[in-house]
Design a protein around this motif. Structure first.
Motif, PDB file in Angstrom:
ATOM      1  N   LEU A   1       0.822  -1.210   0.000  1.00 16.02           N
ATOM      2  CA  LEU A   1       0.000   0.000   0.000  1.00 16.02           C
ATOM      3  C   LEU A   1       0.856   1.259   0.000  1.00 16.02           C
ATOM      4  O   LEU A   1       0.509   2.258  -0.650  1.00 16.02           O
ATOM      5  CB  LEU A   1      -0.936   0.000   1.208  1.00 16.02           C
ATOM      6  CG  LEU A   1      -2.020  -1.086   1.238  1.00 16.02           C
ATOM      7  CD1 LEU A   1      -2.783  -1.058   2.560  1.00 16.02           C
ATOM      8  CD2 LEU A   1      -2.983  -0.933   0.063  1.00 16.02           C
ATOM      9  N   THR A   2       1.985   1.219   0.701  1.00 17.07           N
ATOM     10  CA  THR A   2       2.877   2.375   0.754  1.00 17.07           C
ATOM     11  C   THR A   2       3.462   2.675  -0.622  1.00 17.07           C
ATOM     12  O   THR A   2       3.475   3.836  -1.067  1.00 17.07           O
ATOM     13  CB  THR A   2       4.003   2.134   1.770  1.00 17.07           C
ATOM     14  OG1 THR A   2       3.430   1.964   3.072  1.00 17.07           O
ATOM     15  CG2 THR A   2       4.971   3.302   1.795  1.00 17.07           C
ATOM     16  N   ILE A   3       3.935   1.636  -1.299  1.00 14.48           N
ATOM     17  CA  ILE A   3       4.483   1.838  -2.639  1.00 14.48           C
ATOM     18  C   ILE A   3       3.375   2.246  -3.610  1.00 14.48           C
ATOM     19  O   ILE A   3       3.550   3.150  -4.440  1.00 14.48           O
ATOM     20  CB  ILE A   3       5.186   0.565  -3.144  1.00 14.48           C
ATOM     21  CG1 ILE A   3       6.369   0.226  -2.228  1.00 14.48           C
ATOM     22  CG2 ILE A   3       5.662   0.750  -4.582  1.00 14.48           C
ATOM     23  CD1 ILE A   3       7.411   1.301  -2.116  1.00 14.48           C
ATOM     24  N   ALA A   4       2.208   1.621  -3.503  1.00 13.72           N
ATOM     25  CA  ALA A   4       1.091   1.936  -4.395  1.00 13.72           C
ATOM     26  C   ALA A   4       0.657   3.391  -4.239  1.00 13.72           C
ATOM     27  O   ALA A   4       0.217   4.025  -5.208  1.00 13.72           O
ATOM     28  CB  ALA A   4      -0.086   1.006  -4.111  1.00 13.72           C
ATOM     29  N   ALA A   5       0.791   3.933  -3.030  1.00 12.82           N
ATOM     30  CA  ALA A   5       0.327   5.296  -2.765  1.00 12.82           C
ATOM     31  C   ALA A   5       1.143   6.346  -3.513  1.00 12.82           C
ATOM     32  O   ALA A   5       0.706   7.496  -3.635  1.00 12.82           O
ATOM     33  CB  ALA A   5       0.365   5.582  -1.264  1.00 12.82           C
ATOM     34  N   ILE A   6       2.295   5.947  -4.038  1.00 15.06           N
ATOM     35  CA  ILE A   6       3.095   6.894  -4.823  1.00 15.06           C
ATOM     36  C   ILE A   6       2.329   7.331  -6.071  1.00 15.06           C
ATOM     37  O   ILE A   6       2.577   8.406  -6.629  1.00 15.06           O
ATOM     38  CB  ILE A   6       4.447   6.251  -5.202  1.00 15.06           C
ATOM     39  CG1 ILE A   6       5.255   5.972  -3.922  1.00 15.06           C
ATOM     40  CG2 ILE A   6       5.252   7.152  -6.122  1.00 15.06           C
ATOM     41  CD1 ILE A   6       6.519   5.172  -4.154  1.00 15.06           C
ATOM     42  N   ILE A   7       1.334   6.524  -6.502  1.00 13.57           N
ATOM     43  CA  ILE A   7       0.545   6.853  -7.688  1.00 13.57           C
ATOM     44  C   ILE A   7      -0.216   8.164  -7.485  1.00 13.57           C
ATOM     45  O   ILE A   7      -0.643   8.793  -8.460  1.00 13.57           O
ATOM     46  CB  ILE A   7      -0.432   5.697  -8.032  1.00 13.57           C
ATOM     47  CG1 ILE A   7      -0.809   5.713  -9.512  1.00 13.57           C
ATOM     48  CG2 ILE A   7      -1.688   5.757  -7.182  1.00 13.57           C
ATOM     49  CD1 ILE A   7       0.264   5.228 -10.431  1.00 13.57           C
ATOM     50  N   GLU A   8      -0.372   8.598  -6.235  1.00 11.85           N
ATOM     51  CA  GLU A   8      -1.046   9.877  -5.982  1.00 11.85           C
ATOM     52  C   GLU A   8      -0.341  11.020  -6.699  1.00 11.85           C
ATOM     53  O   GLU A   8      -0.972  12.002  -7.103  1.00 11.85           O
ATOM     54  CB  GLU A   8      -1.111  10.156  -4.480  1.00 11.85           C
ATOM     55  CG  GLU A   8      -1.817  11.469  -4.151  1.00 11.85           C
ATOM     56  CD  GLU A   8      -1.796  11.818  -2.679  1.00 11.85           C
ATOM     57  OE1 GLU A   8      -2.201  12.942  -2.337  1.00 11.85           O
ATOM     58  OE2 GLU A   8      -1.359  10.978  -1.863  1.00 11.85           O
ATOM     59  N   ALA A   9       0.967  10.888  -6.866  1.00 11.31           N
ATOM     60  CA  ALA A   9       1.730  11.935  -7.545  1.00 11.31           C
ATOM     61  C   ALA A   9       1.475  11.953  -9.049  1.00 11.31           C
ATOM     62  O   ALA A   9       1.886  12.888  -9.738  1.00 11.31           O
ATOM     63  CB  ALA A   9       3.221  11.747  -7.274  1.00 11.31           C
ATOM     64  N   ARG A  10       0.799  10.935  -9.555  1.00 14.63           N
ATOM     65  CA  ARG A  10       0.499  10.845 -10.990  1.00 14.63           C
ATOM     66  C   ARG A  10      -0.836  11.546 -11.258  1.00 14.63           C
ATOM     67  O   ARG A  10      -1.872  10.929 -11.375  1.00 14.63           O
ATOM     68  CB  ARG A  10       0.482   9.387 -11.425  1.00 14.63           C
ATOM     69  CG  ARG A  10       0.121   9.133 -12.874  1.00 14.63           C
ATOM     70  CD  ARG A  10       1.118   9.742 -13.823  1.00 14.63           C
ATOM     71  NE  ARG A  10       2.306   8.913 -14.003  1.00 14.63           N
ATOM     72  CZ  ARG A  10       3.269   9.169 -14.871  1.00 14.63           C
ATOM     73  NH1 ARG A  10       3.193  10.249 -15.644  1.00 14.63           N
ATOM     74  NH2 ARG A  10       4.319   8.385 -14.970  1.00 14.63           N
ATOM     75  N   CYS A  11      -0.803  12.859 -11.263  1.00 11.50           N
ATOM     76  CA  CYS A  11      -1.925  13.754 -11.601  1.00 11.50           C
ATOM     77  C   CYS A  11      -3.261  13.334 -10.972  1.00 11.50           C
ATOM     78  O   CYS A  11      -4.289  13.323 -11.634  1.00 11.50           O
ATOM     79  CB  CYS A  11      -2.059  13.937 -13.119  1.00 11.50           C
ATOM     80  SG  CYS A  11      -2.326  12.461 -14.089  1.00 11.50           S
ATOM     81  N   TYR A  12      -3.224  13.023  -9.679  1.00 12.69           N
ATOM     82  CA  TYR A  12      -4.459  12.805  -8.925  1.00 12.69           C
ATOM     83  C   TYR A  12      -5.263  14.107  -8.901  1.00 12.69           C
ATOM     84  O   TYR A  12      -4.671  15.173  -8.761  1.00 12.69           O
ATOM     85  CB  TYR A  12      -4.106  12.365  -7.503  1.00 12.69           C
ATOM     86  CG  TYR A  12      -5.280  12.112  -6.606  1.00 12.69           C
ATOM     87  CD1 TYR A  12      -5.933  10.892  -6.615  1.00 12.69           C
ATOM     88  CD2 TYR A  12      -5.744  13.109  -5.751  1.00 12.69           C
ATOM     89  CE1 TYR A  12      -7.022  10.664  -5.787  1.00 12.69           C
ATOM     90  CE2 TYR A  12      -6.829  12.889  -4.925  1.00 12.69           C
ATOM     91  CZ  TYR A  12      -7.460  11.673  -4.945  1.00 12.69           C
ATOM     92  OH  TYR A  12      -8.546  11.445  -4.133  1.00 12.69           O
TER      93      TYR A  12
END
Length: 308
Positions: free
Chosen positions: A244-255
């Motif tokens: 979940l911690t690594i997946a949360a980096i996707i927030e930086a992808r134009c959330y």
């Protein structure tokens, strides 16, 4: 014993139609998806909802639509607390509090004093809100936009003991602060929710009451499993937390464009239109990242015995 506010809550995104209006059909379906996937509450009309880009009428209409769609199955709280003028803020909060079925109205910490103003101004404005809106159940969100203002220990302790707040969305991202806050609210009804994934498991171990963050728009069921099972299955919980911690980096992808693309591709039909970001920012590489994320979500659901 669980407090009234607990578990895993999304910071709800706002689906829009292609002609830039709130998509109430998608809003209802999204609420159903949250409920089906294990959400215990919804934070609507928040930063993820693009509240700074919504009109006053839209904020109220969206909050009411979410309450109606939830139909008492889970709690719903809402903010829309965006004005710069203090009295206009009180008018916004008062109007939101009139929505029948809404469980709490959420204050935004950076609205209650300017960035260069001190704790005295913050306390004065907060006390005036409590005075002018007696009896309203308030939560508080340490929203990082347009600037981050964390609550002082004294203010949090006072609000916990007097019952002025029922809910805090913590954006400190710091375990030392989180540990201190657990002690400050101990024995009260104030619930502490962590917005940060990387510190979530440790904060739950320390005594936090749940998660309230953006990644619940992608895989809230995995967060719900973590919340329910971190004490019974600590080794699996830690491995899941690493994902979940690594997946949360996707927030930086134009959330929130990324969240809307993910929902549209796999769960709830909606456009990727937002008022805060250009959907074109989610390029081909970003879409490949989203597809990889989904495959890992499916793998974890299979491992945990969750519905696919």
């Amino acid at each position: 014993m669980e407090k009234a506010y607990h578990g895993c809550w999304p910071t709800m995104i706002t689906p829009f139609t292609t002609d830039n209006k709130p998509d109430y059909t998608a809003i209802k379906k999204l609420v159903d998806w949250y409920v089906m996937r294990g959400s215990t509450g919804i934070f609507a009309v928040c930063q993820s909802s693009e509240m700074f880009y919504l009109s006053k009428t839209e904020k109220l209409d969206i909050a009411k639509a979410v309450v109606d769609a939830a139909a008492g199955r889970i709690k719903v709280i809402a903010s829309g607390h965006t004005s710069d003028d203090h009295q206009e803020q009180i008018d916004e909060l008062g109007a939101m509090s009139q929505i029948k079925g809404l469980d709490a109205v959420v204050l935004v910490s950076n609205r209650m004093a300017k960035q260069d103003e001190g704790e005295d101004v913050f306390r004065k404005n907060a006390d005036d809100i409590f005075r002018q809106l007696p009896g309203v159940p308030f939560g508080l969100y340490e929203c990082p936009f347009p600037y981050l203002r964390l609550l002082s220990d004294d203010f949090l302790k006072d609000c916990a003991k007097t019952g002025k707040l029922v809910f805090l969305k913590d954006v400190s991202c710091a375990r030392d602060i989180q540990k201190r806050r657990v002690e400050l609210v101990k024995g009260t009804n104030l619930s502490l929710f962590n917005a940060n994934t990387a510190t979530l498991l440790d904060s739950l171990i320390d005594g936090y009451d749940g998660y309230n963050g953006v990644m619940a728009n992608f895989h809230i069921d995995l967060y719900a499993w973590l919340y329910k099972n971190f004490q019974k299955e600590p080794e699996t919980a830690r491995k899941l937390m690493d994902f979940l911690t690594i997946a949360a980096i996707i927030e930086a992808r134009c959330y929130p464009v990324s969240a809307k693309w993910h929902q549209n591709a796999y769960d709830v039909p909606m456009t990727t239109f937002t008022r805060s970001k250009d959907p074109a920012l989610l390029n081909e590489n970003g879409i490949h990242e989203m597809e990889s994320l989904h495959r890992k979500e499916i793998a974890w659901r299979k491992q945990l015995g969750l519905a696919l």
